[in-house]
Enzyme design. Structure first.
Site, PDB file in Angstrom:
ATOM      1  N   SER A  97       1.038  -1.253   0.059  1.00 31.90           N
ATOM      2  CA  SER A  97       0.171   0.128  -0.169  1.00 31.90           C
ATOM      3  C   SER A  97       0.632   1.147  -0.037  1.00 31.90           C
ATOM      4  CB  SER A  97      -1.107  -0.138   1.129  1.00 31.90           C
ATOM      5  OG  SER A  97      -1.777   1.087   1.299  1.00 31.90           O
ATOM      6  N   ASP A 240      -2.682   6.381  -3.335  1.00 33.39           N
ATOM      7  CA  ASP A 240      -1.688   5.719  -2.397  1.00 33.39           C
ATOM      8  C   ASP A 240      -1.200   4.563  -3.106  1.00 33.39           C
ATOM      9  OD1 ASP A 240      -3.995   4.024  -2.308  1.00 33.39           O
ATOM     10  OD2 ASP A 240      -3.024   3.120  -0.396  1.00 33.39           O
ATOM     11  N   ASP A 242      -1.202   1.347  -3.675  1.00 33.62           N
ATOM     12  CA  ASP A 242      -2.062   0.210  -4.344  1.00 33.62           C
ATOM     13  C   ASP A 242      -3.544   0.919  -4.853  1.00 33.62           C
ATOM     14  OD1 ASP A 242      -3.117   0.525  -1.666  1.00 33.62           O
ATOM     15  OD2 ASP A 242      -4.011  -1.436  -1.742  1.00 33.62           O
ATOM     16  N   ASP A 244      -6.233   1.958  -3.411  1.00 30.09           N
ATOM     17  CA  ASP A 244      -7.695   1.593  -3.079  1.00 30.09           C
ATOM     18  C   ASP A 244      -8.125   2.836  -2.294  1.00 30.09           C
ATOM     19  OD1 ASP A 244      -5.650   1.725  -0.860  1.00 30.09           O
ATOM     20  OD2 ASP A 244      -6.703  -0.204   0.056  1.00 30.09           O
TER      21      ASP A 244
HETATM   22 MG    MG Z   1      -3.913   1.405   0.305  1.00 25.00          MG
END
Ligand code: MG
Length: 457
Positions: A97, A240, A242, A244
């Site tokens: 992440s 961020d 990744d 999400d």
């Molecule tokens: Mg994330």
């Protein structure tokens, strides 16, 4: 060998606490947890260790007779959606992440596309530790395939959730900064398909996150803020590592805190549903979420901190929306997990639909002051101190109620204080929120005193 699942899977420093051996063994454990002949999908963020770790993990899975479908670099929510929509048996995401470049990790996904529950993780952790894995002979080794379709499936699913023509007609201009992370795989193309003029920052994969650290904080948003002002953009968007999560900058170049975008989205998302519809967020989120849900006649359900828990509570209580105060928004009509691409499509549609600039839309969200503090509590005293706290606060002026679902949240007439033991350090984190900073500090003062008394008791 031991591993521990944190809130977001297993994470560590590559070559040190996150190695080829750990990845392979985790693959064996996950494969053993599944049944031979089942299929797991795996995707990664853009980190340089992605192939090393995913190859090792895949080898482990295949050795148990479970098939693997590789999806390549994709935002976590894109991988989660694919697992759900393709009716796959499990998913894995190689990502750390927003962590710094030396880190990486592996996150596991249940067949419904949500992050695995604690129960599932404990079972896999036990298999990992015991090291007793299913080993199949050459006739039953799992097959490895690769598909490029998950990306298009994800983009289309998000586009299906918004009025594309309306957004296209609105001639919006956006500054887009996925920070070199997995968001680069989908966010620039979403903007193109929505006909949004895009000023691109860090839109190429960059495992070193050399332009800015991967966490989209205000300090890391400087370049995007400057570009919003310079190009007179309608908004700035950061993601961020990744992807999400999505964080916004309004058209005046003001950084929008995650709790404000969460509240704004909750307010408008609720207009699609019957009064009384439910929204979930963690106890650490701002009261502004409660305020906007009240304004719409909805019901807010507070949850334990952590996106997998928020998601599972949303499923359990039938919530139509949920999220966290860090830019992680979950739209039930799309999928019940944090989804940065969906969040940005939603905000663009909102600006297009209302014809109002983001700063004006945010005026409906009440503002509070949040004070973050911490105090040292030795590991072996954490539980006793936490248990003693409600007793020590008996009779304290202005206390309306206490909520112990995660740490202890003390609700006052004019704000709240949340005391939570850190999962990784010998400290308690103390957050207090009120209409102004002085009040927030004043509310926290007697809690600090009580903690001091509990420690010396
Ligand atoms: Mg994330």
């Amino acid at each position: 060998m031991k591993i521990q699942f944190g809130t977001n899977g297993v994470r560590g420093v590559v070559g040190d606490t996150m190695t080829v051996e750990i990845a392979q063994r985790l693959g064996q454990a996950v494969g053993t947890y599944l049944e031979a002949g089942q299929t797991l999908a795996i995707g990664t963020d853009a980190r340089s260790s992605r192939d090393m770790l995913s190859s090792a993990f895949i080898a482990g899975v295949l050795s148990t007779g479970v098939h693997v479908q590789e999806l390549g670099i994709l935002p976590s929510p894109g991988i989660q959606l694919w697992v759900r929509d393709e009716n796959l048996d499990f998913g894995a995401i190689v990502t750390a992440s927003h962590n710094p470049p030396p880190d990486n990790g592996i996150k596991l996904i249940a067949p419904d596309g949500t992050e695995t529950s604690k129960t599932e993780e404990n079972a896999i952790e036990a298999l990992f530790e015991a090291g007793e894995f299913r080993r199949v002979d050459w006739t039953d080794v799992g097959e490895r395939t690769r598909t490029e379709q998950a990306r298009e499936h994800y983009l289309q699913a998000v586009l299906d959730q918004v009025d594309v023509d309306l957004i296209r007609k609105s001639n919006l201009r956006v500054v887009l900064d996925p920070g070199g992370g997995a968001g680069c795989a989908t966010a620039p193309e979403l903007m193109e398909r929505l006909g949004v003029e895009t000023v691109r920052i860090s839109c190429d994969f960059d495992p070193a996150f050399s332009d800015r650290p991967s966490e989209p904080t205000e300090a890391h948003a400087a370049a995007a803020i400057e570009a919003v002002v310079e190009h007179q953009a309608d908004m700035g968007i950061l993601q961020d590592g990744d992807a999400d999560r999505a964080i916004f900058i309004d058209e005046q170049g003001q950084y929008v805190w995650g709790d404000q975008s969460l509240a704004l989205a909750a307010y408008y998302e609720l207009t699609r549903y019957e009064p009384g519809s439910k929204v979930c967020t963690a106890v650490s989120s701002s009261s502004c979420v409660q305020d906007v849900v009240d304004m719409q006649g909805g019901e807010l359900i507070w949850t334990v901190v952590g996106s997998p828990i928020v998601a599972r509570d949303m499923i359990r209580c039938g919530a139509v929306f949920g999220g966290e105060d860090n830019g992680g928004l979950m739209f039930t009509r799309h999928q019940i997990c944090r989804d940065g691409l969906m969040a940005m499509a939603f905000m663009l549609e909102l600006v297009a639909k209302t014809g109002k600039p983001l700063s004006e839309l945010l005026e409906i969200v009440p503002r509070y002051a949040l004070v973050k503090d911490k105090t040292k509590v030795p590991e072996d005293q954490k539980q006793t101190v936490l248990a003693a706290l409600p007793g020590l606060l008996q009779g304290l002026d202005g206390v309306v109620s206490m909520d112990d679902r995660d740490g202890l949240k003390i609700l006052f007439e004019n704000g709240w204080v949340l005391v939570r033991p850190s999962g990784t350090e010998p400290i308690f984190r103390i957050q207090s929120e009120a209409k102004d900073e002085a009040t927030a500090r004043a509310l926290a003062a007697p809690i600090h005193d009580a903690l001091g008394r509990a420690l010396t008791a």
